[in-house]
Design a protein around this motif. Sequence first.
Motif, mmCIF file in Angstrom:
data_model
loop_
_atom_site.group_PDB
_atom_site.id
_atom_site.type_symbol
_atom_site.label_atom_id
_atom_site.label_comp_id
_atom_site.label_asym_id
_atom_site.label_seq_id
_atom_site.Cartn_x
_atom_site.Cartn_y
_atom_site.Cartn_z
ATOM 1 N N CYS A 7 5.091 5.643 18.385
ATOM 2 C CA CYS A 7 5.080 4.575 19.391
ATOM 3 C C CYS A 7 4.127 4.873 20.535
ATOM 4 O O CYS A 7 4.052 4.098 21.482
ATOM 5 C CB CYS A 7 6.477 4.348 19.938
ATOM 6 N N GLY A 57 9.265 2.301 21.887
ATOM 7 C CA GLY A 57 9.664 1.224 20.980
ATOM 8 C C GLY A 57 8.748 0.031 21.148
ATOM 9 O O GLY A 57 7.627 0.138 21.644
ATOM 10 N N ARG A 58 9.294 -1.161 20.779
ATOM 11 C CA ARG A 58 8.505 -2.387 20.894
ATOM 12 C C ARG A 58 9.439 -3.565 21.050
ATOM 13 O O ARG A 58 10.634 -3.491 20.710
ATOM 14 C CB ARG A 58 7.633 -2.576 19.674
ATOM 15 N N CYS A 97 11.929 3.078 18.938
ATOM 16 C CA CYS A 97 11.129 3.726 17.929
ATOM 17 C C CYS A 97 12.019 4.619 17.076
ATOM 18 O O CYS A 97 12.888 5.345 17.586
ATOM 19 C CB CYS A 97 10.041 4.568 18.607
#
Length: 138
Positions: free
Chosen positions: A104, A109-110, A129
């Motif tokens: 990541c 994360g996203r 992530c």
Amino acid sequence: MSALDRVLEDLIAGRWILTLEDTADGGTEVVAYRPLGWTGPNPHERIAAPDHDQMRAALVRRQHEGDHVPPSTLTPTRPPTPAPAPRPAVPPPSTPTAAKCGMCNGEGGRWETTDGSTPGKNISRWVPCSGCNGTGEK
């Protein structure tokens, strides 16, 4: 070369600028002046005449009685073109380091969208992530 030929040569070479200006009585007059950036003699010289015929005669008189200098010294010089502003430094793309997660890139994360393709519009949830478990560290 006649005096009129020299005057015309000066006009074509840009050593004089001709324009029409309004007069106080509502009429117009023909005015000759030196271009911006003029480095020859008398850069603020201005000659005015009621019409074009008299302007040609005034410029011929100026050619005869004035401080006639060889044309090479009368050629106006343009001011130097300023150098373009330096581009702002663009930071290199962030690369994973030992302290950042490689999956990541340290973001943890996203955001996942509801339609799966439009970032920033239909944000529904944060997905941590799987490599760093959402910490962003290795």
